[in-house]
Design a protein around this motif. Structure first.
Motif, PDB file in Angstrom:
ATOM      1  N   VAL A   1       0.661  -1.187   0.194  1.00 11.99           N
ATOM      2  CA  VAL A   1       0.240  -0.030   0.303  1.00 11.99           C
ATOM      3  C   VAL A   1       1.099   1.238  -0.048  1.00 11.99           C
ATOM      4  CG1 VAL A   1      -2.217  -0.825   0.597  1.00 11.99           C
ATOM      5  CG2 VAL A   1      -0.228   0.254   2.196  1.00 11.99           C
ATOM      6  N   ALA A   2      -0.160   2.329   0.121  1.00 14.64           N
ATOM      7  CA  ALA A   2       0.964   3.467  -0.201  1.00 14.64           C
ATOM      8  C   ALA A   2       1.478   3.913   1.197  1.00 14.64           C
ATOM      9  CB  ALA A   2       0.200   4.805  -1.147  1.00 14.64           C
ATOM     10  N   PRO A   3       2.377   4.612   1.423  1.00 14.02           N
ATOM     11  CA  PRO A   3       2.737   4.908   1.934  1.00 14.02           C
ATOM     12  C   PRO A   3       2.326   5.989   2.965  1.00 14.02           C
ATOM     13  CG  PRO A   3       4.158   6.529   0.622  1.00 14.02           C
ATOM     14  CD  PRO A   3       3.313   5.784  -0.264  1.00 14.02           C
ATOM     15  N   ILE A   4       1.816   6.365   4.259  1.00 13.41           N
ATOM     16  CA  ILE A   4       0.855   6.928   5.284  1.00 13.41           C
ATOM     17  C   ILE A   4       1.773   7.480   5.783  1.00 13.41           C
ATOM     18  CG2 ILE A   4      -0.373   7.219   7.049  1.00 13.41           C
ATOM     19  CD1 ILE A   4      -1.494   4.696   6.552  1.00 13.41           C
TER      20      ILE A   4
ATOM     21  N   LYS B   1       2.813   9.863   8.870  1.00 10.43           N
ATOM     22  CA  LYS B   1       1.994  10.595  10.356  1.00 10.43           C
ATOM     23  C   LYS B   1       2.155  11.346  10.390  1.00 10.43           C
ATOM     24  CE  LYS B   1      -0.195   8.143  13.286  1.00 10.43           C
ATOM     25  NZ  LYS B   1       0.474   8.030  14.635  1.00 10.43           N
ATOM     26  N   TYR B   2       3.686  11.692  10.578  1.00 10.97           N
ATOM     27  CA  TYR B   2       4.060  12.786  10.901  1.00 10.97           C
ATOM     28  C   TYR B   2       5.196  13.985  10.477  1.00 10.97           C
ATOM     29  CZ  TYR B   2       4.559  16.373  15.306  1.00 10.97           C
ATOM     30  OH  TYR B   2       5.330  17.422  15.802  1.00 10.97           O
TER      31      TYR B   2
ATOM     32  N   GLU C   1      10.412  -2.455  12.710  1.00  3.43           N
ATOM     33  CA  GLU C   1       9.030  -2.772  12.526  1.00  3.43           C
ATOM     34  C   GLU C   1       8.211  -2.353  13.542  1.00  3.43           C
ATOM     35  OE1 GLU C   1       9.098  -6.070  11.321  1.00  3.43           O
ATOM     36  OE2 GLU C   1       8.788  -5.957   9.437  1.00  3.43           O
TER      37      GLU C   1
ATOM     38  N   PHE D   1       7.984  10.770   9.826  1.00  5.81           N
ATOM     39  CA  PHE D   1       7.429  10.477  10.544  1.00  5.81           C
ATOM     40  C   PHE D   1       6.446   9.029   9.314  1.00  5.81           C
ATOM     41  CE2 PHE D   1       7.517   6.775  13.152  1.00  5.81           C
ATOM     42  CZ  PHE D   1       6.534   6.821  14.433  1.00  5.81           C
TER      43      PHE D   1
ATOM     44  N   TYR E   1       5.054   5.746   7.453  1.00  4.27           N
ATOM     45  CA  TYR E   1       4.736   3.911   7.475  1.00  4.27           C
ATOM     46  C   TYR E   1       4.354   3.628   6.246  1.00  4.27           C
ATOM     47  CZ  TYR E   1       2.329   4.508  12.949  1.00  4.27           C
ATOM     48  OH  TYR E   1       2.247   4.668  13.760  1.00  4.27           O
ATOM     49  N   TYR E   2       5.186   2.260   5.724  1.00  5.95           N
ATOM     50  CA  TYR E   2       5.232   2.452   4.450  1.00  5.95           C
ATOM     51  C   TYR E   2       5.092   0.574   4.293  1.00  5.95           C
ATOM     52  CZ  TYR E   2       6.620   1.231  -0.220  1.00  5.95           C
ATOM     53  OH  TYR E   2       6.189   0.917  -1.735  1.00  5.95           O
ATOM     54  N   GLY E   3       4.244  -0.124   4.391  1.00  2.06           N
ATOM     55  CA  GLY E   3       4.243  -1.102   4.675  1.00  2.06           C
ATOM     56  C   GLY E   3       4.141  -1.636   6.181  1.00  2.06           C
ATOM     57  N   SER E   4       4.869  -2.959   6.411  1.00  3.41           N
ATOM     58  CA  SER E   4       5.104  -3.219   7.533  1.00  3.41           C
ATOM     59  C   SER E   4       6.348  -2.489   8.072  1.00  3.41           C
ATOM     60  CB  SER E   4       5.287  -4.894   7.996  1.00  3.41           C
ATOM     61  OG  SER E   4       6.513  -4.652   7.410  1.00  3.41           O
ATOM     62  N   LEU E   5       6.826  -1.795   7.976  1.00  2.00           N
ATOM     63  CA  LEU E   5       8.334  -0.768   8.136  1.00  2.00           C
ATOM     64  C   LEU E   5       7.424   0.563   8.386  1.00  2.00           C
ATOM     65  CD1 LEU E   5      10.755  -0.899   6.036  1.00  2.00           C
ATOM     66  CD2 LEU E   5      10.790  -2.307   7.929  1.00  2.00           C
ATOM     67  N   ALA E   6       8.635   0.890   9.344  1.00  2.00           N
ATOM     68  CA  ALA E   6       8.204   2.525  10.284  1.00  2.00           C
ATOM     69  C   ALA E   6       8.862   3.219  10.178  1.00  2.00           C
ATOM     70  CB  ALA E   6       8.098   2.714  11.911  1.00  2.00           C
TER      71      ALA E   6
ATOM     72  N   GLN F   1       3.635  -3.261  15.060  1.00  2.00           N
ATOM     73  CA  GLN F   1       3.124  -3.959  13.905  1.00  2.00           C
ATOM     74  C   GLN F   1       1.481  -3.248  14.178  1.00  2.00           C
ATOM     75  OE1 GLN F   1       4.437  -5.404  11.221  1.00  2.00           O
ATOM     76  NE2 GLN F   1       5.754  -4.217  12.296  1.00  2.00           N
TER      77      GLN F   1
ATOM     78  N   ILE G   1       0.570  -0.113  12.827  1.00  2.00           N
ATOM     79  CA  ILE G   1       0.885   0.201  11.608  1.00  2.00           C
ATOM     80  C   ILE G   1      -0.601  -0.622  10.865  1.00  2.00           C
ATOM     81  CG2 ILE G   1       2.095  -0.285   9.670  1.00  2.00           C
ATOM     82  CD1 ILE G   1       4.486  -0.639  11.016  1.00  2.00           C
TER      83      ILE G   1
ATOM     84  N   TYR H   1      -3.366   1.816   8.838  1.00  2.00           N
ATOM     85  CA  TYR H   1      -3.719   0.880   7.704  1.00  2.00           C
ATOM     86  C   TYR H   1      -5.542   0.954   7.080  1.00  2.00           C
ATOM     87  CZ  TYR H   1       0.765   1.477   4.892  1.00  2.00           C
ATOM     88  OH  TYR H   1       2.200   1.858   4.553  1.00  2.00           O
TER      89      TYR H   1
ATOM     90  N   TYR I   1      -7.125   3.930   7.032  1.00  2.00           N
ATOM     91  CA  TYR I   1      -6.329   5.360   5.955  1.00  2.00           C
ATOM     92  C   TYR I   1      -7.490   4.150   4.728  1.00  2.00           C
ATOM     93  CZ  TYR I   1      -3.529   5.730   1.463  1.00  2.00           C
ATOM     94  OH  TYR I   1      -3.105   6.350   0.686  1.00  2.00           O
TER      95      TYR I   1
END
Lengths: 129, 772
Positions: A29-32, A34-35, A86, A101, A103-108, B281, B284, B288, B291
């Protein structure tokens, strides 16, 4: 963390040990964001850098953070600090309040700028003396 | 008076001095003036009147030379005295120049000092050598180099000025002092001082300076021949101080330290911002999902924008229908309460776990060793905090829910009837011994309670002030659903017993109440109101002594204590009175009794019909007796004396021959007529005697337990041991074969057999009909 292990020349895709990681990473998904306290231009640039890094080096958090940090230093001035992970918690102090800051996929990914005022002072002193 | 000759550019000084030489010693005047012969010399004016002639001449001389000096012509007397006398004439000496000289001789020194010389034997003139006066004394710091002191100094290392240095000096200005001092050391007299000075001065004036200096230098040279060697040398040279390797000269200097000044500066720190957060996790994932939801919403909105017009009407209708929005809290509260209730049950079960297990599984093993006797196992104890001071006045099991029972709280104390301002009917459940399931409030003590057999949520209660209340347990309210008021047929005395009856013809619920005012009233619940009809009034039975009038007697009533309907015949019911008399009545006739039974001497506490054989009923009274009757006969079939005041009696639902009674001393007596006709099968104290009295007892319809109410407001639950529940083999087999009817018949048969043994023959029947 060593460099990405390779199998027959291609990097070995080892998913991390989390429940939703696989799911999230597959869907990409697209990056969120956060801040973010940077301006729009700067934040766009930073986001591009982050995305590029994640695409380029999947599963290699160290590589990603390295990449992001170098590129941010080039584009947006020294020195940047980047944390990629993560699951972590943090409390940071940022000079001037430049934070990002994401979120991208499961990474932060957490990036902030701190220490540029001191370096500026050092530079000016060197010039003078 | 100027002593020295006047300085003048002329030549007079020279001349004068010559004159002084010439006539030095001749005149010995105290003043020592200089007399000038020729009028030309600067002659000093003579002092003193003795030298008149001379003075005149001097004066003239002066005035002629110095025109600016104004002189006074002195007028001198012209005495004619000889020269020998002091006051004589001065004519002879008028032209004589008086010479005034300055000498160093001491004029006051004695000139004619004599000394006696012994050799010659005569006085000899002595010439004193020291007859000099110092006229001028100038201290000097120089002394001749050949003098003793000078030599000493030179040796000490002072160093003298040699000729070369002197020459240097001489090139500059020559100072008079130095020259004077040099010359002085040669031992010149001071009186020649001036002469020398003059000579020098004149020399100087006349000759060039260098000559003079050269002459001086020569003089110096002459004096110090030693110095010739070193004259040519420049610089200091001369006498050097002798030094060895140990002698050193220490020189030290100190530079000036500048004053110190400190200054400090601090720069402003750059602005910093703190930021803290944590990421997991799940965080996040939640982000999502949110979102994505948002995205969907946006998409929908966009879609809706296009299709807005079409859906307007349908949408609005939907909205109207579902206008009533349920309070979100209500659901929550309900769920919460449900959960809380379950939790409460769990906690209670955990707390009373062993009791619950006993209730379910425990069977007294010792019953095998006892033939007939059984025991009662105490289980739970129910009480209610707020009704702690009150007694249990009635117990009633719920016919539908086997674990629910109702207990009413009140007081039997006649004087304290108005004390309990608030009383309760508590509906307890065996599952929760700590708090009642339902609470019904009443404004005064509740004396009796009954639950409708078919509508287990309807609860009727009779109150101590004579009113009757009906509670609906479905409604979550503690107040009575219906309450009888003073207008509405409220009893004038305590309502002692209340019993639900079958629905009347119109389908309304109704119940009967009997009270101390002697009325048996039927109440009907008609929608929202409570109607009453007096079924009958108990007539006064006793014989009044002093009242003979019938009228009064007719109006008097006896107080009724209990009422019970025949299980098979709806119309027939029994009423027990305060006098101890039981009347069999019917609902159809309000004034007449079917039968009277002189049951007891004291007020009857309870009447209970046998469920299996409906012609049998049991009674108990405060006198220590229990009696079993057949309603056809006026004489009791069985009588039991319990040695203590009996509180209550009840038939067991599982057997036709078993009944239980409670007494005031805290004992529960269980009788099984099949086993033993005379003695109780079990007689067990439940609570210590002194603590409380047992008031009521009731069997549970399904479980082998008894509940016993005491005077302290506690309901004790007790389990019957197997011996008490003994069933005949035939019954058991019948039940095992699932033939309940057969079991019933067997039970009935059992009792009938029993009764047959006891019953009197038929001739008793006649006697019954005679009495009213």
């Amino acid at each position: 963390m060593a460099s990405v292990p390779k199998v027959n020349g291609e990097p070995l895709m080892i998913p991390p040990n989390t429940c939703y990681a696989q799911f999230l990473n597959r869907t990409r998904v697209a990056p969120i964001v956060k801040y973010c306290t940077l301006g729009t231009d700067a934040s766009d640039e930073a986001l591009d850098i982050i995305l590029a890094a994640c695409e380029l080096l999947p599963w290699d958090n160290l590589g990603i953070s390295n990449h992001i940090k170098n590129h941010l230093d080039d584009r947006l001035g020294t020195p940047w600090h980047v944390v990629v992970g993560e699951s972590f918690a943090f409390e940071i102090t940022s000079e001037g309040g430049d934070l990002m800051f994401v979120y991208y996929g499961s990474l932060a990914i957490m990036a902030w700028k701190c220490g540029h005022v001191l370096t500026r002072e050092i530079k000016t002193k060197l010039q003078v003396s | 008076m100027p002593n020295l000759p006047l300085k003048s550019p002329g030549k007079t000084s020279f001349a004068k001095s010559a004159l002084i030489r010439g006539k030095g010693s001749g005149t010995a005047t105290p003043f020592g003036g200089v007399a000038g012969k020729k009028g030309g010399g600067g002659n000093l004016p003579a002092g003193g009147p003795g030298h008149e002639g001379e003075a005149n001449g001097i004066l003239e001389g002066i005035s002629s030379l110095h025109s600016w000096i104004k002189t006074q012509t002195m007028i001198r007397p012209t005495p004619k005295i000889s020269r020998g006398k002091l006051n004589g004439t001065y004519e002879e000496d008028a032209d004589e120049d008086v010479v005034i000289t300055l000498t160093a001789k001491n004029p006051q020194a004695p000139k004619n000092v004599v000394r006696f010389d012994y050799t010659s034997g005569e006085y000899i003139n002595i010439k004193l050598s020291e007859t000099m006066i110092d006229h001028l004394e100038i201290e000097s710091t120089c002394f001749h180099r050949d003098s003793v002191e000078a030599k000493k100094q030179i040796q000490a290392g002072g160093g003298a000025m040699n000729a070369s240095s002197f020459r240097h000096l001489a090139k500059g200005v020559v100072k008079r002092d130095r020259i004077i001092s040099l010359i002085n050391t040669e031992g010149l007299d001071e009186d020649e001082h001036d002469e020398d000075l003059d000579e020098e001065r004149t020399k100087r004036n006349q000759t060039a300076k260098r000559d003079q200096v050269a002459r001086d230098a020569e003089k110096v040279k002459a004096v110090k021949p030693r110095r010739r060697d070193s004259d040519d040398e420049d610089g200091d040279g001369g006498d050097k101080k002798l030094q060895n390797q140990f002698s050193f000269v220490e020189r030290a200097t100190q530079t000036m330290n500048n004053a110190m000044k400190s200054a400090a500066i601090q720069t402003e720190p750059p602005p910093r911002a703190n930021f803290s957060d944590s990421v997991n996790q799940w965080i996040i994932f939640d982000a999502y999902t949110a979102y994505e939801k948002q995205k969907e919403l946006q998409e929908e909105q966009e879609k809706n924008k296009g299709k807005k017009e079409e859906n307007v009407s349908a949408y609005s209708i939907k909205r109207i229908l579902s206008d009533k929005k349920p309070d979100p809290n209500e659901d929550l509260n309900r769920n919460m309460l449900k959960a809380a209730k379950i939790l409460e049950r769990m906690v209670n079960q955990n707390t009373y776990n062993d009791i619950a297990l006993d209730f379910k599984y425990w069977e007294d093993a010792s019953d095998e060793f006892r033939e007939t006797e059984g025991t009662l196992l105490p289980l739970w104890k129910f009480n209610f905090e707020k009704a702690r001071d009150m007694e249990i006045t009635c117990l009633c099991w719920n016919p539908c829910y086997t674990d629910l029972f109702a207990a009413s709280y009140g007081t039997y104390n006649f004087y304290e009837q108005d004390k309990p301002e608030e009383s309760y009917v508590c509906v307890f459940s065996l599952k929760n011994p700590s708090f009642p399931e339902y609470l019904c409030k009443a404004h005064c003590g509740v004396m009796c309670v009954d639950i409708h057999p078919r509508h287990p949520h309807m609860l009727a209660a009779g109150l101590a002030d004579g009113s009757v209340a009906v509670y609906n347990l479905q409604v979550h309210s503690q107040d009575p659903f219906y309450l009888s008021t003073a207008n509405n047929g409220k009893h004038q005395d305590i309502v002692w017993q209340i019993k639900w009856a079958k629905d009347n013809l119109d389908g309304y619920l109704n119940f009967y109440s009997v009270s101390g005012d002697g009325r048996v009233t039927n109440w009907t619940i008609v929608k929202t109101a409570l109607w009453h009809t007096d079924t009958m009034s108990i007539k006064f039975s006793r014989h009044l002594e002093n009242f003979s009038e019938e009228l009064v007697r007719d109006n008097l009533r006896e107080g009724g204590r209990c009422v019970n309907f025949n299980p098979t015949d709806e119309t027939m019911f029994l009423v027990g009175t305060d006098e101890g008399v039981i009347y069999k009545c019917t609902t159809e006739y309000s004034s007449k009794y079917l039968e009277t039974y002189p049951a007891h001497n004291t007020s009857i506490y309870n009447i209970a019909w046998n469920q299996y054989v409906p012609s049998i009923f049991i009674t108990c009274a405060s006198e220590w007796m229990i009696k079993i009757w057949d309603h056809n006969s006026r004489k009791p079939l069985f009588m039991f004396d319990l040695n203590s005041q009996v509180g209550d009696v009840a038939w067991a639902p599982y057997s036709s021959t078993v009944f239980a009674a409670v007494t005031i001393d805290g004992k529960v007596h269980v009788f099984d007529l099949h086993v033993d006709k005379y003695h109780p099968v079990c007689s067990q104290p439940i609570i210590p005697r002194k603590k409380a009295r047992l008031n009521h007892v009731s069997f549970n319809l399904h479980h082998p337990i008894l509940i016993v109410g005491d005077s302290k407001g506690t309901v004790h639950c007790v389990k019957l041991s197997p011996n008490l529940r003994r069933q005949t083999k035939e019954v058991k087999t019948a039940l095992a074969n699932k033939e309940p009817k057969k079991a019933l018949e067997l039970e009935i048969k059992k009792l009938e057999n029993l009764l047959a043994m006891v019953r009197e023959p038929q001739d008793n029947k006649g006697r019954k009909e005679d009495e009213p």
